[in-house]
Write a protein that holds these residues in place. Structure first.
Motif, mmCIF file in Angstrom:
data_model
loop_
_atom_site.group_PDB
_atom_site.id
_atom_site.type_symbol
_atom_site.label_atom_id
_atom_site.label_comp_id
_atom_site.label_asym_id
_atom_site.label_seq_id
_atom_site.Cartn_x
_atom_site.Cartn_y
_atom_site.Cartn_z
ATOM 1 N N ALA A 69 19.915 48.311 30.955
ATOM 2 C CA ALA A 69 19.296 49.510 31.513
ATOM 3 C C ALA A 69 19.845 50.808 30.934
ATOM 4 O O ALA A 69 19.339 51.880 31.248
ATOM 5 N N GLY A 70 20.891 50.715 30.119
ATOM 6 C CA GLY A 70 21.465 51.922 29.546
ATOM 7 C C GLY A 70 22.064 52.857 30.580
ATOM 8 O O GLY A 70 21.980 54.078 30.458
ATOM 9 N N ILE A 71 22.702 52.277 31.606
ATOM 10 C CA ILE A 71 23.210 53.109 32.696
ATOM 11 C C ILE A 71 24.346 54.017 32.228
ATOM 12 O O ILE A 71 25.037 53.744 31.260
ATOM 13 N N ARG A 72 24.505 55.108 32.933
ATOM 14 C CA ARG A 72 25.704 55.926 32.891
ATOM 15 C C ARG A 72 26.124 56.102 34.340
ATOM 16 O O ARG A 72 25.404 55.681 35.243
ATOM 17 N N GLY A 73 27.272 56.686 34.588
ATOM 18 C CA GLY A 73 27.663 56.870 35.982
ATOM 19 C C GLY A 73 29.113 56.520 36.242
ATOM 20 O O GLY A 73 30.004 56.899 35.479
ATOM 21 N N ILE A 74 29.356 55.740 37.299
ATOM 22 C CA ILE A 74 30.710 55.534 37.798
ATOM 23 C C ILE A 74 30.907 54.063 38.157
ATOM 24 O O ILE A 74 30.027 53.432 38.744
ATOM 25 N N ALA A 75 32.085 53.546 37.792
ATOM 26 C CA ALA A 75 32.473 52.181 38.146
ATOM 27 C C ALA A 75 33.787 52.252 38.911
ATOM 28 O O ALA A 75 34.749 52.866 38.440
ATOM 29 N N VAL A 76 33.825 51.629 40.083
ATOM 30 C CA VAL A 76 34.985 51.706 40.964
ATOM 31 C C VAL A 76 35.605 50.327 41.118
ATOM 32 O O VAL A 76 34.900 49.330 41.359
ATOM 33 N N SER A 77 36.927 50.267 40.985
ATOM 34 C CA SER A 77 37.658 49.020 41.242
ATOM 35 C C SER A 77 39.065 49.374 41.688
ATOM 36 O O SER A 77 39.470 50.541 41.678
ATOM 37 N N PHE A 78 39.814 48.365 42.099
ATOM 38 C CA PHE A 78 41.160 48.580 42.622
ATOM 39 C C PHE A 78 42.092 47.627 41.906
ATOM 40 O O PHE A 78 42.133 46.434 42.214
ATOM 41 N N GLU A 79 42.835 48.120 40.915
ATOM 42 C CA GLU A 79 43.666 47.284 40.070
ATOM 43 C C GLU A 79 45.092 47.823 39.989
ATOM 44 O O GLU A 79 45.328 49.002 40.244
ATOM 45 N N LYS A 80 46.016 46.957 39.597
ATOM 46 C CA LYS A 80 47.420 47.329 39.486
ATOM 47 C C LYS A 80 47.796 47.571 38.030
ATOM 48 O O LYS A 80 47.443 46.799 37.140
ATOM 49 N N ALA A 81 48.564 48.651 37.810
ATOM 50 C CA ALA A 81 49.015 49.014 36.474
ATOM 51 C C ALA A 81 50.127 48.081 36.004
ATOM 52 O O ALA A 81 50.782 47.415 36.814
ATOM 53 N N PRO A 82 50.364 48.031 34.693
ATOM 54 C CA PRO A 82 51.497 47.245 34.199
ATOM 55 C C PRO A 82 52.822 47.852 34.638
ATOM 56 O O PRO A 82 52.932 49.069 34.827
ATOM 57 N N THR A 83 53.816 47.001 34.806
ATOM 58 C CA THR A 83 55.170 47.440 35.148
ATOM 59 C C THR A 83 56.143 46.860 34.123
ATOM 60 O O THR A 83 55.744 46.136 33.199
ATOM 61 N N ALA A 84 57.412 47.148 34.299
ATOM 62 C CA ALA A 84 58.424 46.611 33.394
ATOM 63 C C ALA A 84 58.525 45.095 33.498
ATOM 64 O O ALA A 84 58.914 44.419 32.538
ATOM 65 N N ARG A 85 58.156 44.537 34.649
ATOM 66 C CA ARG A 85 58.311 43.094 34.884
ATOM 67 C C ARG A 85 57.006 42.326 34.795
ATOM 68 O O ARG A 85 57.009 41.125 34.533
ATOM 69 N N ARG A 86 55.899 42.995 35.046
ATOM 70 C CA ARG A 86 54.621 42.313 35.117
ATOM 71 C C ARG A 86 53.589 43.020 34.239
ATOM 72 O O ARG A 86 53.638 44.234 34.035
ATOM 73 N N THR A 87 52.643 42.244 33.756
ATOM 74 C CA THR A 87 51.483 42.850 33.114
ATOM 75 C C THR A 87 50.631 43.527 34.182
ATOM 76 O O THR A 87 50.858 43.368 35.388
ATOM 77 N N ALA A 88 49.652 44.271 33.742
ATOM 78 C CA ALA A 88 48.639 44.759 34.674
ATOM 79 C C ALA A 88 47.810 43.581 35.172
ATOM 80 O O ALA A 88 47.875 42.470 34.635
ATOM 81 N N THR A 89 47.030 43.819 36.208
ATOM 82 C CA THR A 89 46.076 42.805 36.641
ATOM 83 C C THR A 89 45.007 42.629 35.567
ATOM 84 O O THR A 89 44.763 43.519 34.750
ATOM 85 N N ALA A 90 44.372 41.478 35.589
ATOM 86 C CA ALA A 90 43.346 41.199 34.586
ATOM 87 C C ALA A 90 42.224 42.237 34.647
ATOM 88 O O ALA A 90 41.673 42.639 33.612
ATOM 89 N N GLY A 91 41.870 42.666 35.854
ATOM 90 C CA GLY A 91 40.812 43.654 35.997
ATOM 91 C C GLY A 91 41.143 44.979 35.346
ATOM 92 O O GLY A 91 40.241 45.709 34.900
ATOM 93 N N TRP A 92 42.410 45.324 35.283
ATOM 94 C CA TRP A 92 42.844 46.544 34.587
ATOM 95 C C TRP A 92 42.473 46.458 33.107
ATOM 96 O O TRP A 92 41.881 47.387 32.541
ATOM 97 N N TYR A 93 42.819 45.323 32.479
ATOM 98 C CA TYR A 93 42.528 45.146 31.061
ATOM 99 C C TYR A 93 41.022 45.001 30.808
ATOM 100 O O TYR A 93 40.510 45.500 29.802
ATOM 101 N N ARG A 94 40.326 44.320 31.710
ATOM 102 C CA ARG A 94 38.876 44.198 31.541
ATOM 103 C C ARG A 94 38.203 45.564 31.638
ATOM 104 O O ARG A 94 37.228 45.853 30.928
ATOM 105 N N THR A 95 38.708 46.416 32.524
ATOM 106 C CA THR A 95 38.145 47.750 32.667
ATOM 107 C C THR A 95 38.346 48.570 31.396
ATOM 108 O O THR A 95 37.429 49.270 30.940
#
Length: 417
Positions: A69-95
């Protein structure tokens, strides 16, 4: 920027880390798997909001909306950033990967990381629609699966549960041990107690979807012919006791009742429409938590093989119906049905026969276990073809910024000569 070799570490179907390159390639593969439309209109596309855009059907809705559809606009999600001990959540990288695809496609898509249930997120979205997208929203796709929701009016936090209603349910389920060896077990889930049903409906029903519509309508942001769809699931009689007839099913019934209420209201106010879209079975981070669903999905794949329709193709069909590229096909309850490939009598009979004979000794012959295992790992960016998992990878990937559109020195692709 930290780099390290990432190997899958998991507890059951839950993985502790995610692989950035695998997640990026997974998004690229979904983009390629989405059929291109016959022709994309020149100029700006419709303005859309996808709530729950980083995983499962919500991710598919975002990518299919961009391509079909060639959309523009806004995508909302709730993901965790990478830290010194853990990667980010998969949704962070997919976003991050989806943002790059949107930019390459010449579409202005803003990605917000925040609690979709909060009024502050709704207000931020409304401000963006008003200030950046001309003050009119054409489509809203609602795809939220969450364990808890805090009601902004009362401050009460509700918790959803996965329980049958009325009596305990005993069902077969599929698990894998630490070595990846499959086992078919029987598990019993006790019945809903106290206010379990009400709490689950408060989280997973239609209350927040309706609140989004209320908020946007109050700001005068719903375009003429505005359309909204909430993504849902019905599933097989084999899983009905824990799903459609259980607490989560009560929430889905509330979601569908909300759709009918919203549909009447939008029809009168903006000539618009609200529907639920009933999708087919898929391996998602939400579905693997439900007893019996993993076994059912593996058996379904064993029956259908490549005829099991992936989420990206289902959501391409949804966008075609919402935009009028294909006729709107509703069932008697006013729902768009994208699960018909799964629920035909012959398919369900074949799955039921396999279900009855499924044991640890026979499961390898009845279900597509290689596919299922790989699908679970791919949720976190592992087992993605084309990725060398022996190479160190940077895990500190930034969240997409809100760069003014078009980027400096460029014009959106749809406006180029």
């Amino acid at each position: 920027m930290s780099e390290r070799v990432l190997t899958p570490r998991n507890r059951g179907f839950l993985f502790l880390d995610s692989h950035p390159a695998g997640c990026r390639q997974l998004v690229a593969d979904m983009w390629q798997a989405c059929p291109a439309p016959a022709g994309m209109p020149a100029g700006d596309g419709p303005v859309a909001l996808v709530v729950g855009s980083s995983a499962g059907y919500g991710l598919a809705a975002t990518l299919a909306g961009l391509k079909r559809a060639g959309i523009r606009g806004i995508a909302v999600s709730f993901e965790k950033a990478p830290t010194a001990r853990r990667t980010a959540t998969a949704g962070w990288y997919r976003t991050a990967a989806t943002a790059d695809i949107a930019r390459t496609a010449g579409r202005d898509l803003v990605f917000l990381n925040g609690d979709a249930f909060s009024d502050s997120t709704k207000e931020q979205v409304a401000d963006l629609i008003e200030q950046r997208f001309g003050g009119r929203l054409d489509y809203l796709i609602y795809s939220v699966a969450a364990p808890r929701r805090t009601d902004p009016d009362t401050g009460t936090t509700y918790a959803s549960v996965l329980k049958p209603i009325g009596r305990a349910n005993r069902t077969k389920t599929l698990v894998f041990d630490s070595e990846g060896v499959p086992e078919v077990r029987e598990v019993e889930t006790g019945p809903a107690e106290g206010d379990d049903v009400e709490q689950t409906v408060a989280v997973m029903g239609g209350a927040d979807w309706e609140r989004w519509i209320d908020h946007l309508a109050t700001r005068g942001l719903l375009a003429d012919k505005f359309a909204t769809a909430a993504l849902s699931y019905i599933g097989s009689p084999l899983t009905a006791a824990i799903y459609r007839q259980g607490t989560i099913g009560a929430a889905k019934a509330h979601l569908e009742a909300t759709a009918r209420t919203l549909n009447d209201r939008l029809d009168k106010t903006v000539g618009g429409r609200a529907v639920t879209s009933v999708n087919g079975a898929a391996v998602t981070q939400s579905s693997t938590a439900i007893p019996g669903i993993a076994l059912y999905t593996g058996l379904l794949r064993g029956v259908l093989g490549e005829n099991l329709v992936p989420p990206i193709r289902q959501l391409a069909a949804l966008w075609d119906q919402l935009t009028g590229a294909a006729p709107l096909d509703l069932d008697d309850e006013g729902r768009i049905r994208l699960d018909t490939f799964e629920l035909t009598d012959d398919v369900q009979a074949a799955v039921a026969e396999r279900w009855e004979t499924a044991t640890t000794a026979t499961i390898a012959d009845l279900a597509d276990l290689d596919w299922f295992r790989a699908e679970v790992r791919r949720l976190y960016g592992f087992s993605v073809p084309g990725i060398d998992y022996t190479v160190p990878i940077a895990t500190d990937v930034p969240w997409p910024d809100h760069t003014p559109w078009p980027p400096s020195g460029e014009e959106p692709e749809g406006k180029r000569c």
